[in-house]
Write a protein that holds these residues in place. Structure first.
Motif, PDB file in Angstrom:
ATOM      1  N   PHE A 171       0.550  -1.024   0.144  1.00  0.00           N
ATOM      2  CA  PHE A 171      -0.037  -0.114   0.126  1.00  0.00           C
ATOM      3  C   PHE A 171       0.457   1.307  -0.018  1.00  0.00           C
ATOM      4  N   SER A 172       1.700   1.049   0.978  1.00  0.00           N
ATOM      5  CA  SER A 172       2.580   2.391   1.047  1.00  0.00           C
ATOM      6  C   SER A 172       3.288   2.689  -0.530  1.00  0.00           C
ATOM      7  N   LEU A 173       4.356   1.171  -0.834  1.00  0.00           N
ATOM      8  CA  LEU A 173       5.100   2.254  -1.550  1.00  0.00           C
ATOM      9  C   LEU A 173       4.436   2.157  -3.270  1.00  0.00           C
ATOM     10  N   GLY A 174       2.870   1.682  -3.144  1.00  0.00           N
ATOM     11  CA  GLY A 174       2.194   1.617  -4.281  1.00  0.00           C
ATOM     12  C   GLY A 174       1.924   3.729  -4.092  1.00  0.00           C
ATOM     13  N   ALA A 175       1.465   3.868  -2.809  1.00  0.00           N
ATOM     14  CA  ALA A 175       1.285   5.758  -3.136  1.00  0.00           C
ATOM     15  C   ALA A 175       1.875   6.033  -3.170  1.00  0.00           C
ATOM     16  N   ALA A 176       3.362   5.603  -2.342  1.00  0.00           N
ATOM     17  CA  ALA A 176       4.106   7.054  -2.729  1.00  0.00           C
ATOM     18  C   ALA A 176       4.588   6.654  -3.957  1.00  0.00           C
ATOM     19  N   ILE A 177       4.738   5.853  -4.203  1.00  0.00           N
ATOM     20  CA  ILE A 177       5.258   5.494  -6.677  1.00  0.00           C
ATOM     21  C   ILE A 177       4.613   6.789  -7.103  1.00  0.00           C
ATOM     22  N   TYR A 178       2.664   6.382  -6.603  1.00  0.00           N
ATOM     23  CA  TYR A 178       2.088   7.281  -7.022  1.00  0.00           C
ATOM     24  C   TYR A 178       2.338   8.594  -7.235  1.00  0.00           C
ATOM     25  N   ILE A 179       2.225   9.524  -5.843  1.00  0.00           N
ATOM     26  CA  ILE A 179       2.699  10.180  -5.908  1.00  0.00           C
ATOM     27  C   ILE A 179       3.642  10.698  -5.665  1.00  0.00           C
ATOM     28  N   GLY A 180       4.911  10.099  -5.762  1.00  0.00           N
ATOM     29  CA  GLY A 180       6.102  10.779  -5.856  1.00  0.00           C
ATOM     30  C   GLY A 180       6.290  10.926  -7.632  1.00  0.00           C
ATOM     31  N   GLU A 181       6.289   9.700  -8.575  1.00  0.00           N
ATOM     32  CA  GLU A 181       6.275   9.680  -9.492  1.00  0.00           C
ATOM     33  C   GLU A 181       4.848   9.763 -10.809  1.00  0.00           C
ATOM     34  N   PHE A 182       3.806   9.260 -10.324  1.00  0.00           N
ATOM     35  CA  PHE A 182       3.084  10.098 -11.219  1.00  0.00           C
ATOM     36  C   PHE A 182       2.104  10.854 -11.182  1.00  0.00           C
ATOM     37  N   ALA A 183       1.251  11.369 -10.095  1.00  0.00           N
ATOM     38  CA  ALA A 183       0.234  12.322 -10.003  1.00  0.00           C
ATOM     39  C   ALA A 183       1.338  13.562  -9.823  1.00  0.00           C
ATOM     40  N   THR A 184       0.297  15.204 -10.899  1.00  0.00           N
ATOM     41  CA  THR A 184       0.975  16.384 -10.442  1.00  0.00           C
ATOM     42  C   THR A 184       0.477  17.415  -9.897  1.00  0.00           C
ATOM     43  N   GLY A 185       1.153  18.088  -9.829  1.00  0.00           N
ATOM     44  CA  GLY A 185       0.157  19.491  -9.278  1.00  0.00           C
ATOM     45  C   GLY A 185      -0.826  19.418  -8.597  1.00  0.00           C
ATOM     46  N   LYS A 186      -2.269  19.832  -8.553  1.00  0.00           N
ATOM     47  CA  LYS A 186      -3.096  19.934  -7.433  1.00  0.00           C
ATOM     48  C   LYS A 186      -3.746  19.012  -7.127  1.00  0.00           C
ATOM     49  N   LYS A 187      -3.544  17.429  -7.785  1.00  0.00           N
ATOM     50  CA  LYS A 187      -3.604  16.198  -7.317  1.00  0.00           C
ATOM     51  C   LYS A 187      -2.576  15.503  -6.683  1.00  0.00           C
ATOM     52  N   ARG A 188      -1.063  15.810  -6.628  1.00  0.00           N
ATOM     53  CA  ARG A 188      -0.468  15.550  -5.952  1.00  0.00           C
ATOM     54  C   ARG A 188      -0.441  16.445  -4.386  1.00  0.00           C
ATOM     55  N   GLU A 189      -0.237  17.419  -4.383  1.00  0.00           N
ATOM     56  CA  GLU A 189      -0.455  18.558  -2.979  1.00  0.00           C
ATOM     57  C   GLU A 189      -1.776  18.236  -1.836  1.00  0.00           C
ATOM     58  N   SER A 190      -2.977  17.786  -2.900  1.00  0.00           N
ATOM     59  CA  SER A 190      -4.066  16.968  -2.045  1.00  0.00           C
ATOM     60  C   SER A 190      -3.707  16.309  -1.436  1.00  0.00           C
ATOM     61  N   LEU A 191      -3.341  14.922  -2.527  1.00  0.00           N
ATOM     62  CA  LEU A 191      -3.063  13.944  -2.202  1.00  0.00           C
ATOM     63  C   LEU A 191      -1.496  13.346  -0.932  1.00  0.00           C
ATOM     64  N   LYS A 192      -0.734  14.614  -0.604  1.00  0.00           N
ATOM     65  CA  LYS A 192       0.276  14.254   0.339  1.00  0.00           C
ATOM     66  C   LYS A 192      -0.956  15.051   1.558  1.00  0.00           C
ATOM     67  N   VAL A 193      -1.447  16.052   1.580  1.00  0.00           N
ATOM     68  CA  VAL A 193      -2.038  16.616   2.614  1.00  0.00           C
ATOM     69  C   VAL A 193      -2.890  15.800   3.628  1.00  0.00           C
ATOM     70  N   LEU A 194      -3.837  14.847   2.163  1.00  0.00           N
ATOM     71  CA  LEU A 194      -4.593  13.790   2.387  1.00  0.00           C
ATOM     72  C   LEU A 194      -3.661  12.110   3.511  1.00  0.00           C
ATOM     73  N   VAL A 195      -2.296  12.170   3.256  1.00  0.00           N
ATOM     74  CA  VAL A 195      -2.300  10.818   3.702  1.00  0.00           C
ATOM     75  C   VAL A 195      -1.285  11.455   5.144  1.00  0.00           C
ATOM     76  N   GLU A 196      -1.326  13.145   5.369  1.00  0.00           N
ATOM     77  CA  GLU A 196      -0.509  13.589   5.790  1.00  0.00           C
ATOM     78  C   GLU A 196      -1.255  13.254   6.976  1.00  0.00           C
ATOM     79  N   LEU A 197      -3.086  13.560   6.471  1.00  0.00           N
ATOM     80  CA  LEU A 197      -4.055  13.544   7.721  1.00  0.00           C
ATOM     81  C   LEU A 197      -4.216  12.397   8.152  1.00  0.00           C
ATOM     82  N   LEU A 198      -4.128  11.212   7.316  1.00  0.00           N
ATOM     83  CA  LEU A 198      -4.613   9.543   7.963  1.00  0.00           C
ATOM     84  C   LEU A 198      -3.537   9.988   8.961  1.00  0.00           C
ATOM     85  N   ALA A 199      -2.198   9.847   8.580  1.00  0.00           N
ATOM     86  CA  ALA A 199      -1.243   9.470   9.782  1.00  0.00           C
ATOM     87  C   ALA A 199      -1.849  10.335  11.115  1.00  0.00           C
ATOM     88  N   ALA A 200      -2.319  11.262  11.426  1.00  0.00           N
ATOM     89  CA  ALA A 200      -2.496  11.988  12.324  1.00  0.00           C
ATOM     90  C   ALA A 200      -3.855  10.877  13.289  1.00  0.00           C
TER      91      ALA A 200
END
Lengths: 263, 310
Positions: B106-135
């Protein structure tokens, strides 16, 4: 060409940098051995030689950049203004008097203006008007002012490679150094700009001492008063640049190298 | 230039002068040194504290063979208390192991998607979401395990109890995944773009670039992310306490209830008399957890160094 006349005059100049019996090794592997030379005030001292000759290690030993690399070991005597640089308390004071330009451009992640204003600020210059003058003068001398004067507030690290290299040169000049060490500065700069910077270096010689490490043999011929030839960790020969290039050499290897018949 | 060059004599003084910048430099060096040392002092202090509490028991009463080999944890038995933590180790290890099986892909897949494929707004919102989940607090995850996963597992697999290794493993895996994603994504982002450009310029496909160049350049950071997840699994208490069923048991399948080392300390420490054998036995578990964590971190460090030196 006036270089002969200038060289004769250089002999009269006081010694700026005196290196004797310098030995540099990395993890016990010798990189440079038994170098003794002196650089005089207001001369351009060229160092030529192929890769792995020890040219960059030589520069690192002068402004104490050996401190960044625990594996680097320096023995021998390096004197700047007669002062042993391996025996002083305030190494930052030493470095602030020596400007260095590295082969690959290092645009700091600051604005173009702040890149050049950094060194004067560190020295305590606060007056905006004075900083403006220094920034414009240094950028102009590095042949960059015309290209960046409208974007002084954009990030220096976003400039193109060649522009960043000239920014690096401007930054080194902003230190108002007594000794300027250039390590293959033209590697990332186009030929036209290289020529412009070379002209600036000829001027700067009146204000400071310059050590020019280059792998462009002709660049050394154009600029240097005297030139040293380094090869595989050995200082093969030091001589008047014109003499080296007109065949008055003591060592056959020097002749081969400057004539491009090497390896 | 504008100023006059100082004379030679002045320069010789300057190279030895203790000016303001020099003093500030020395002061900061001292402060940083104190900061670094205090971290070590705190760790040693904690180790000394838990060792002292469990030490008498460790020397006099404890039978090491029984402690590690016996599955019977009956510290309150009036006639013959027994202090075997084998079942607890099995509980912690099985839950952590399953959690990693869930979290790593899960985490490697998500990291590769966010880091390598997602761009712009999608990427930023995904990062915020992931950090929210961690909290999300671990007790909330425990609650999800208790009230959602529990009936779901009973229904899906037709088993009598839904609080078991499967439940806790999935909960712990989902819980560890966001922080692992975040760290793995940082590791991918630290790979310079010129590596990708150089590889793509040779005609490598997107996946070839990621697999051959990016992942191998980032493997230290990725390994760090995984080991952080393992450490999280060993140390997690509340969610595991709620989702495992808290029954002392060496699991034979993922549908067995188990009990974790940490949950045992949390559940029992409040009910023991200070200084009793039971109390000291719990502290001995604490020492054991500390040593395990230390060994995991040390191994990680050595592996990372080994990779770096290659």
């Amino acid at each position: 060409m006036v270089s002969q006349a200038v060289s004769a005059a250089v002999e009269q100049h006081p010694v700026k940098l005196e290196v004797s019996n310098l030995e540099i090794s990395y993890d016990g592997q010798p990189a440079l051995s038994n170098v003794s030379l002196e650089v005089r005030e207001n001369e351009i001292f060229g160092i030529i030689g192929p890769a792995n000759a020890g040219k960059t290690s030589f520069l690192k030993s002068i402004n104490r950049m050996d401190m960044f690399n625990p594996n680097m070991n320096v023995a021998g005597d390096v004197r700047f203004n007669g002062r042993d640089v391996y025996n002083l308390r305030n190494v930052y004071a030493l470095r602030s008097r020596i400007g260095v330009v590295f082969p690959l451009p290092v645009g700091l992640p600051l604005t173009v203006y702040e890149n050049v204003a950094l060194a004067p600020r560190l020295k305590g210059v606060k007056d905006k008007a004075e900083l403006d003058v220094i920034v414009e003068r240094c950028l102009a001398r590095a042949a960059l002012w015309d290209e960046v004067k409208d974007r002084l507030d954009s990030l220096g690290s976003l400039l193109s490679g060649g522009q960043q290299q000239r920014l690096t040169i401007a930054r080194a000049l902003s230190q108002d150094p007594e000794l300027l060490m250039l390590d293959e500065f033209s590697i990332a700069v186009d030929p036209v700009t290289t020529m412009r910077i070379e002209d600036v270096l000829k001027d700067l010689k009146n204000e400071m001492t310059i050590i020019l490490v280059t792998n462009l043999v002709q660049q050394a011929r154009r600029l240097a008063d005297r030139t040293a030839f380094f090869l595989e960790g050995e200082c093969v020969e030091i001589g008047e640049t014109e003499a080296l290039f007109t065949g008055e050499v003591k060592d056959q290897r020097t002749r081969d190298y400057v004539e491009g018949r090497f390896g | 230039m504008s100023e006059q060059n100082p004379s030679s004599v002045e320069i010789m003084d300057a190279f030895d002068r203790r000016d303001l910048a020099w003093f500030i430099d020395k002061l900061v060096q001292v402060l940083v040194f104190i900061g670094g040392i205090s971290a070590i002092v705190f760790i040693i202090g904690i180790f000394i504290f838990i060792t002292m509490e469990g030490f008498g028991f460790l020397l006099d009463t404890l039978d090491f063979r029984e402690f590690f080999m016996s599955p019977w944890w009956e510290p309150t038995d009036e006639d013959e208390p027994s202090f075997g933590i084998l079942a607890l180790i099995a509980g912690t290890a099985s839950v952590t192991g399953l959690a990693m099986l869930v979290a790593i892909p899960f985490s490697l897949g998500a990291a590769i998607y966010i880091g390598e494929f997602a761009t712009g707004k999608k990427r930023e919102s995904l990062k915020v979401l992931v950090e929210l989940l961690a909290a999300i607090p671990s007790v909330v995850w425990g609650f999800i395990g208790l009230s959602i996963m529990n009936p779901l597992i009973i229904e899906l697999f037709d088993v009598p109890v839904g609080l078991n290794v499967l439940n806790a493993g999935v909960i712990l895996g989902l819980m560890a995944a966001p922080i692992m994603t975040s760290i793995a994504e940082d590791a991918l982002k630290a790979v310079p773009d010129r590596y990708r450009e150089a590889a793509e310029a040779m005609g490598a496909t997107r996946w070839q670039v990621i697999f051959k160049v990016v992942l191998s350049a980032a493997k230290n950071g990725l390994l760090g992310a995984v080991l952080l997840g393992v450490g999280r699994g060993f140390g997690e208490t509340m969610a595991v306490l709620m989702a495992t069923g808290h029954a002392i048991n060496i699991p034979g399948s993922v549908f067995d209830s188990v009990r974790a080392l940490t949950a045992t300390i949390a559940a029992e420490l409040g009910e023991t008399a200070v200084g009793s054998d039971h109390y000291q036995a719990l502290f001995t578990i604490g020492i054991f957890l500390f040593v395990i964590t230390f060994v995991i971190n040390l191994t990680a460090d050595l592996i990372v160094r080994g990779i770096r030196n290659k």
